[in-house]
Write a protein that holds these residues in place. Structure first.
Motif, PDB file in Angstrom:
ATOM      1  N   THR A   1       0.819  -1.206   0.000  1.00  0.00           N
ATOM      2  CA  THR A   1       0.000   0.000   0.000  1.00  0.00           C
ATOM      3  C   THR A   1       0.854   1.258   0.000  1.00  0.00           C
ATOM      4  O   THR A   1       0.456   2.289  -0.555  1.00  0.00           O
ATOM      5  N   TYR A   2       2.030   1.173   0.600  1.00  0.00           N
ATOM      6  CA  TYR A   2       2.922   2.339   0.639  1.00  0.00           C
ATOM      7  C   TYR A   2       3.127   2.936  -0.740  1.00  0.00           C
ATOM      8  O   TYR A   2       3.127   4.173  -0.896  1.00  0.00           O
ATOM      9  N   TRP A   3       3.300   2.103  -1.750  1.00  0.00           N
ATOM     10  CA  TRP A   3       3.667   2.603  -3.071  1.00  0.00           C
ATOM     11  C   TRP A   3       2.519   3.336  -3.765  1.00  0.00           C
ATOM     12  O   TRP A   3       2.704   4.493  -4.172  1.00  0.00           O
ATOM     13  N   PRO A   4       1.332   2.753  -3.937  1.00  0.00           N
ATOM     14  CA  PRO A   4       0.262   3.554  -4.554  1.00  0.00           C
ATOM     15  C   PRO A   4      -0.121   4.770  -3.713  1.00  0.00           C
ATOM     16  O   PRO A   4      -0.459   5.832  -4.260  1.00  0.00           O
ATOM     17  N   LYS A   5      -0.065   4.632  -2.390  1.00  0.00           N
ATOM     18  CA  LYS A   5      -0.363   5.783  -1.526  1.00  0.00           C
ATOM     19  C   LYS A   5       0.657   6.891  -1.759  1.00  0.00           C
ATOM     20  O   LYS A   5       0.289   8.068  -1.911  1.00  0.00           O
ATOM     21  N   ARG A   6       1.940   6.517  -1.782  1.00  0.00           N
ATOM     22  CA  ARG A   6       2.992   7.524  -1.985  1.00  0.00           C
ATOM     23  C   ARG A   6       2.901   8.147  -3.364  1.00  0.00           C
ATOM     24  O   ARG A   6       3.053   9.380  -3.527  1.00  0.00           O
TER      25      ARG A   6
ATOM     26  N   TYR B   1       3.657 -12.945 -15.305  1.00  0.00           N
ATOM     27  CA  TYR B   1       4.562 -12.298 -16.250  1.00  0.00           C
ATOM     28  C   TYR B   1       5.664 -11.642 -15.434  1.00  0.00           C
ATOM     29  O   TYR B   1       5.573 -11.535 -14.211  1.00  0.00           O
ATOM     30  N   GLU B   2       6.718 -11.202 -16.092  1.00  0.00           N
ATOM     31  CA  GLU B   2       7.830 -10.571 -15.382  1.00  0.00           C
ATOM     32  C   GLU B   2       7.445  -9.149 -14.967  1.00  0.00           C
ATOM     33  O   GLU B   2       7.186  -8.298 -15.803  1.00  0.00           O
ATOM     34  N   LEU B   3       7.408  -8.923 -13.667  1.00  0.00           N
ATOM     35  CA  LEU B   3       7.081  -7.612 -13.119  1.00  0.00           C
ATOM     36  C   LEU B   3       8.329  -7.044 -12.462  1.00  0.00           C
ATOM     37  O   LEU B   3       8.923  -7.685 -11.600  1.00  0.00           O
ATOM     38  N   THR B   4       8.734  -5.852 -12.885  1.00  0.00           N
ATOM     39  CA  THR B   4       9.882  -5.195 -12.282  1.00  0.00           C
ATOM     40  C   THR B   4       9.408  -4.072 -11.363  1.00  0.00           C
ATOM     41  O   THR B   4       8.236  -3.691 -11.384  1.00  0.00           O
ATOM     42  N   MET B   5      10.330  -3.555 -10.588  1.00  0.00           N
ATOM     43  CA  MET B   5       9.987  -2.450  -9.700  1.00  0.00           C
ATOM     44  C   MET B   5       9.439  -1.271 -10.494  1.00  0.00           C
ATOM     45  O   MET B   5       8.414  -0.679 -10.136  1.00  0.00           O
ATOM     46  N   ASP B   6      10.089  -0.923 -11.586  1.00  0.00           N
ATOM     47  CA  ASP B   6       9.619   0.198 -12.410  1.00  0.00           C
ATOM     48  C   ASP B   6       8.231  -0.061 -12.971  1.00  0.00           C
ATOM     49  O   ASP B   6       7.361   0.818 -12.936  1.00  0.00           O
ATOM     50  N   SER B   7       8.014  -1.266 -13.513  1.00  0.00           N
ATOM     51  CA  SER B   7       6.707  -1.540 -14.116  1.00  0.00           C
ATOM     52  C   SER B   7       5.610  -1.553 -13.066  1.00  0.00           C
ATOM     53  O   SER B   7       4.477  -1.124 -13.319  1.00  0.00           O
ATOM     54  N   MET B   8       5.922  -2.010 -11.848  1.00  0.00           N
ATOM     55  CA  MET B   8       4.936  -1.972 -10.776  1.00  0.00           C
ATOM     56  C   MET B   8       4.581  -0.533 -10.416  1.00  0.00           C
ATOM     57  O   MET B   8       3.402  -0.179 -10.276  1.00  0.00           O
ATOM     58  N   LEU B   9       5.597   0.320 -10.300  1.00  0.00           N
ATOM     59  CA  LEU B   9       5.348   1.706  -9.908  1.00  0.00           C
ATOM     60  C   LEU B   9       4.597   2.469 -10.994  1.00  0.00           C
ATOM     61  O   LEU B   9       3.684   3.253 -10.700  1.00  0.00           O
ATOM     62  N   HIS B  10       4.956   2.248 -12.243  1.00  0.00           N
ATOM     63  CA  HIS B  10       4.232   2.910 -13.328  1.00  0.00           C
ATOM     64  C   HIS B  10       2.810   2.363 -13.441  1.00  0.00           C
ATOM     65  O   HIS B  10       1.885   3.094 -13.811  1.00  0.00           O
ATOM     66  N   GLY B  11       2.634   1.082 -13.095  1.00  0.00           N
ATOM     67  CA  GLY B  11       1.284   0.529 -13.066  1.00  0.00           C
ATOM     68  C   GLY B  11       0.436   1.190 -11.992  1.00  0.00           C
ATOM     69  O   GLY B  11      -0.751   1.467 -12.196  1.00  0.00           O
ATOM     70  N   CYS B  12       1.048   1.467 -10.842  1.00  0.00           N
ATOM     71  CA  CYS B  12       0.335   2.197  -9.787  1.00  0.00           C
ATOM     72  C   CYS B  12      -0.002   3.610 -10.252  1.00  0.00           C
ATOM     73  O   CYS B  12      -1.113   4.112 -10.018  1.00  0.00           O
TER      74      CYS B  12
ATOM     75  N   THR C   1      -6.141  -4.539  -8.576  1.00  0.00           N
ATOM     76  CA  THR C   1      -5.676  -4.614  -7.191  1.00  0.00           C
ATOM     77  C   THR C   1      -5.417  -3.225  -6.624  1.00  0.00           C
ATOM     78  O   THR C   1      -5.855  -2.901  -5.514  1.00  0.00           O
ATOM     79  N   VAL C   2      -4.727  -2.378  -7.381  1.00  0.00           N
ATOM     80  CA  VAL C   2      -4.383  -1.036  -6.897  1.00  0.00           C
ATOM     81  C   VAL C   2      -5.640  -0.200  -6.688  1.00  0.00           C
ATOM     82  O   VAL C   2      -5.801   0.467  -5.657  1.00  0.00           O
ATOM     83  N   THR C   3      -6.550  -0.228  -7.658  1.00  0.00           N
ATOM     84  CA  THR C   3      -7.779   0.566  -7.565  1.00  0.00           C
ATOM     85  C   THR C   3      -8.594   0.178  -6.340  1.00  0.00           C
ATOM     86  O   THR C   3      -9.028   1.033  -5.555  1.00  0.00           O
ATOM     87  N   GLU C   4      -8.804  -1.115  -6.144  1.00  0.00           N
ATOM     88  CA  GLU C   4      -9.657  -1.571  -5.043  1.00  0.00           C
ATOM     89  C   GLU C   4      -8.937  -1.491  -3.703  1.00  0.00           C
ATOM     90  O   GLU C   4      -9.583  -1.293  -2.665  1.00  0.00           O
ATOM     91  N   LEU C   5      -7.621  -1.602  -3.716  1.00  0.00           N
ATOM     92  CA  LEU C   5      -6.849  -1.396  -2.497  1.00  0.00           C
ATOM     93  C   LEU C   5      -6.990   0.049  -2.011  1.00  0.00           C
ATOM     94  O   LEU C   5      -7.231   0.301  -0.825  1.00  0.00           O
TER      95      LEU C   5
ATOM     96  N   ARG D   1       3.091   2.605   8.472  1.00  0.00           N
ATOM     97  CA  ARG D   1       3.429   1.246   8.914  1.00  0.00           C
ATOM     98  C   ARG D   1       4.507   0.605   8.051  1.00  0.00           C
ATOM     99  O   ARG D   1       5.036  -0.457   8.395  1.00  0.00           O
ATOM    100  N   ALA D   2       4.796   1.200   6.922  1.00  0.00           N
ATOM    101  CA  ALA D   2       5.832   0.675   6.034  1.00  0.00           C
ATOM    102  C   ALA D   2       6.315   1.808   5.130  1.00  0.00           C
ATOM    103  O   ALA D   2       5.599   2.772   4.880  1.00  0.00           O
ATOM    104  N   GLY D   3       7.542   1.688   4.668  1.00  0.00           N
ATOM    105  CA  GLY D   3       8.066   2.692   3.756  1.00  0.00           C
ATOM    106  C   GLY D   3       8.787   3.829   4.466  1.00  0.00           C
ATOM    107  O   GLY D   3       9.063   3.767   5.663  1.00  0.00           O
ATOM    108  N   ILE D   4       9.084   4.875   3.717  1.00  0.00           N
ATOM    109  CA  ILE D   4       9.861   6.010   4.218  1.00  0.00           C
ATOM    110  C   ILE D   4       8.946   7.179   4.520  1.00  0.00           C
ATOM    111  O   ILE D   4       8.153   7.579   3.659  1.00  0.00           O
TER     112      ILE D   4
END
Length: 381
Positions: free
Chosen positions: A217-222, A270-281, A340-344, A360-363
Motif C-alpha cells: 500500500t505504501y507505493w500507490p499511496k505515496r 509475467y515478469e514484473l519489475t519495480m519500475d513496471s509496478m510503480l508505473h502501473g500504480c 488490485t491497486v484501484t480496489e486497495l 506502517r511501512a516505507g519512508i
C-alpha cells in the motif's frame, strides 16, 4: 539494509489484518458471476477473519459450500453473505474441544507458524477431514539468494532446542532465525498428521484490500501524493506479489479438485519489475510524479523499502523471482495489477483518518526528501 530481512521473512502470513469494510464487498470484485461448484463441501477454516480468510469464506459460500470457522473470536466477524458456523478455541493453549466429534471434507489452516499447532490439530482432526490445506511461505527455503526457486528446493533447518516448545513469543523474539524453519517443520508435521492428504501453499507478498501491513500500500499511496518518489536501485529488480483474493479463491478451487502437493503461490504470471509496478500504480492514481532511481549503496540500513527485493547480493535476492509454474499449471490466476491497486486504494481511503495517517511501512516523507536532497547534491558535486 533496504528491505529488512525481518520484513522479508514474514512475507505475508504473519500479517495480521482487520477491515473496516465488509469482506463481502471486497471479495470477487470485478470477477463476474461465480458458478456453483459441482459438489458442495463441508469446509473448516482455521482462522478465517484475518487477511485472506474472509476471501476464502465469501468465495466458498458463493460456490455453494458449507463453512465452519475456528478461532479465538478476538476479532470482529465480517458480514458474511450467507450462513457461517463459528467455533471458538485457542490453539496457543491447546483448546480445540469445539472441534471434537466433528467431520469435514476439507480443513484450511491459515494462521499456523508453530509446529505444535499442527500437531494438536492432527490429534483432533486426523481421520476427520479428507483434505488438509496449509498456508506456508516461501521463507521456508534454506537459500533464498538465487532466482528460480522451485518447490523441491532445500528447506530451512531448525537449530533450536525443541521446536514443539516454541511459542508466538519466542518466534517474535527471534523471527529472523525461527520463522522459515518453524514453517518448514509445520509443513512436515502436516504430512505426519494427515499423510498424503495434504496441500502446501507457499505465498510470498500478499497484497490488496484488507492488508494492514501497508507494505504494498505504501507505493500507490505515496505515488498518489505526487512529487519526487525515491525508487531503490535501477528499477529492474523483479517483484512478485499476489492479491489476497486470488490466493484465497484459488485455495477453495484446490479443495474442490482435491489437489494435493506443494505450490509456490506467487505472482503475477509475467515478469514484473519495480519500475513496471510503480508505473502501473501511477496509471491508476494519475497526478504529477517523478521517479528517481536511488543507488542501493546509499540507502541507509534503517530505511525500509517494502516489496522491493534486490536481485543480487543479498541472502534473499531470489525472493523476487520464485518459480510459480507449478501453481499456474494447477489453475492459479491473477487479476490485473490495476484492479488490485484501484480496489486497495478504495478500501484504504475508507479507513479512519488516524489509521491512514500511520506510517506502517516505507519512508516518511521528510526522510525521503532528505535522502533525495543529499543524492542530488552529490550528483551535482
Amino acid at each position: 539494509m533496504n528491505a529488512s530481512r525481518r520484513d522479508l521473512l514474514k512475507l505475508g502470513t504473519l500479517a495480521a489484518a482487520g477491515s473496516f469494510l465488509p469482506a463481502a464487498a471486497l471479495a470477487n470484485a470485478g470477477s463476474g458471476v461465480i458458478e456453483k461448484a459441482a459438489k458442495p463441501l463441508r469446509i473448516l477454516i482455521l482462522g478465517g477473519t484475518g487477511f485472506t480468510g474472509p476471501f476464502q469464506v465469501n468465495y466458498a459460500l458463493a460456490r455453494g459450500h458449507k463453512v465452519t470457522l475456528f478461532n479465538r473470536g478476538k476479532r470482529p466477524s465480517p458480514e458474511w453473505p450467507g450462513e457461517v458456523e463459528q467455533l471458538h478455541g485457542d490453539r496457543n493453549t491447546g483448546d480445540l474441544k469445539s472441534l471434537e466429534g466433528r467431520e469435514w471434507d476439507v480443513c484450511i489452516d491459515n494462521p499456523t507458524s508453530l509446529p505444535f499447532w499442527v500437531r494438536d490439530a492432527g490429534k483432533v482432526l486426523a481421520g476427520k477431514v479428507g483434505h488438509y490445506l496449509f498456508i506456508s511461505t516461501i521463507s521456508v527455503y534454506a537459500d533464498g539468494s538465487k532466482p528460480g526457486m522451485t518447490e523441491d528446493a532445500k528447506l530451512a533447518e531448525y537449530k533450536g532446542k525443541d521446536a514443539m516448545a516454541e511459542t508466538m513469543e519466542t518466534l517474535r523474539a527471534d523471527i529472523e532465525n525461527l520463522y522459515g524453519a518453524l514453517k518448514a517443520l509445520s509443513e512436515a508435521e502436516a504430512h505426519k498428521q494427515f499423510g498424503d492428504q495434504v496441500t502446501i501453499v507457499r505465498p510470498g507478498y500478499i497484497v490488496g484490500p484488507r492488508d494492514e501491513t501497508d507494505r504494498f500500500t505504501y507505493w500507490p499511496k505515496r505515488i498518489a501524493q505526487g512529487g519526487e518518489v525515491l525508487v531503490p536501485g535501477d528499477g529492474l529488480d523483479p517483484v512478485q506479489i499476489i492479491d489476497g483474493r486470488d490466493l484465497g479463491e484459488w485455495m477453495i478451487r484446490l479443495a474442490e479438485k482435491g489437489t494435493r502437493g506443494t505450490f509456490n503461490a506467487v505472482g503475477p504470471d509475467y515478469e514484473l519489475t519495480m519500475d513496471s509496478m510503480l508505473h502501473g500504480c501511477h496509471a491508476v492514481t494519475g497526478g504529477k510524479v517523478t521517479f528517481t532511481h536511488f543507488p542501493v549503496a546509499d540507502i541507509p540500513e534503517d530505511v525500509g523499502l517494502p516489496i522491493w527485493v534486490p536481485r543480487e547480493g543479498t541472502p534473499f535476492s531470489g525472493y523476487g523471482a520464485v518459480s510459480n509454474a507449478k501453481a499456474i499449471a494447477e489453475g492459479l490466476t491473477f487479476r490485473p495489477l490495476a484492479t488490485t491497486v484501484t480496489e486497495l486504494l478504495t478500501w484504504y481511503r475508507a479507513l479512519p483518518a488516524e489509521r491512514q495517517a500511520e506510517v506502517r511501512a516505507g519512508i516518511p516523507l521528510d526522510k525521503e526528501a532528505e535522502l533525495l536532497k543529499a543524492f542530488h547534491a552529490k550528483q551535482g558535486a
